[in-house]
Motif scaffolding. Sequence first.
Motif, PDB file in Angstrom:
ATOM      1  N   GLU A   1       8.283  59.768   2.384  1.00 37.73           N
ATOM      2  CA  GLU A   1       8.829  58.657   1.596  1.00 37.73           C
ATOM      3  C   GLU A   1       9.615  57.687   2.474  1.00 37.73           C
ATOM      4  N   GLY A   2      10.462  58.202   3.328  1.00 35.21           N
ATOM      5  CA  GLY A   2      11.270  57.336   4.175  1.00 35.21           C
ATOM      6  C   GLY A   2      10.446  56.542   5.167  1.00 35.21           C
ATOM      7  N   ALA A   3       9.433  57.194   5.741  1.00 34.61           N
ATOM      8  CA  ALA A   3       8.625  56.532   6.767  1.00 34.61           C
ATOM      9  C   ALA A   3       7.640  55.526   6.191  1.00 34.61           C
ATOM     10  N   THR A   4       7.190  55.731   4.958  1.00 34.39           N
ATOM     11  CA  THR A   4       6.177  54.831   4.414  1.00 34.39           C
ATOM     12  C   THR A   4       6.714  53.844   3.395  1.00 34.39           C
ATOM     13  N   GLN A   5       7.747  54.216   2.639  1.00 34.49           N
ATOM     14  CA  GLN A   5       8.260  53.327   1.610  1.00 34.49           C
ATOM     15  C   GLN A   5       9.467  52.523   2.077  1.00 34.49           C
ATOM     16  N   GLU A   6      10.392  53.163   2.778  1.00 39.93           N
ATOM     17  CA  GLU A   6      11.603  52.465   3.234  1.00 39.93           C
ATOM     18  C   GLU A   6      11.333  51.663   4.505  1.00 39.93           C
ATOM     19  N   LEU A   7      10.681  52.294   5.474  1.00 39.48           N
ATOM     20  CA  LEU A   7      10.392  51.629   6.743  1.00 39.48           C
ATOM     21  C   LEU A   7       9.062  50.903   6.655  1.00 39.48           C
ATOM     22  N   ALA A   8       8.896  49.894   7.465  1.00 39.11           N
ATOM     23  CA  ALA A   8       7.605  49.209   7.569  1.00 39.11           C
ATOM     24  C   ALA A   8       6.762  50.014   8.554  1.00 39.11           C
ATOM     25  N   TYR A   9       5.856  50.816   8.031  1.00 41.00           N
ATOM     26  CA  TYR A   9       5.090  51.748   8.854  1.00 41.00           C
ATOM     27  C   TYR A   9       3.751  51.147   9.265  1.00 41.00           C
ATOM     28  N   GLN A  10       3.476  51.218  10.538  1.00 42.92           N
ATOM     29  CA  GLN A  10       2.164  50.890  11.070  1.00 42.92           C
ATOM     30  C   GLN A  10       1.830  51.974  12.083  1.00 42.92           C
TER      31      GLN A  10
END
Length: 74
Positions: A40-49
């Motif tokens: 959740e933190g890596a994909t929803q909060e942070l802009a993950y690429q």
Amino acid sequence: MPPPLLRALDAGDAPFSPSQRDQFKVLKHIICFGYYTSLEGATQELAYQAIPGGFKGSIPLAQTGKGWGSLARY
């Protein structure tokens, strides 16, 4: 904004001791690390690429200017 009690604990103000402040900072670090490395933190909060900027297989070194490496010591 955190409640006054947590702000006092974070600042190490009375009635909290310096060791309690240090323990609180470690706890905050562990909580933040756990959240931002979770799905959740890596994909929803942070802009993950997965590969920021895309992947270019073979490019001349002169085009990039230098090689990149990690400063981490594993």
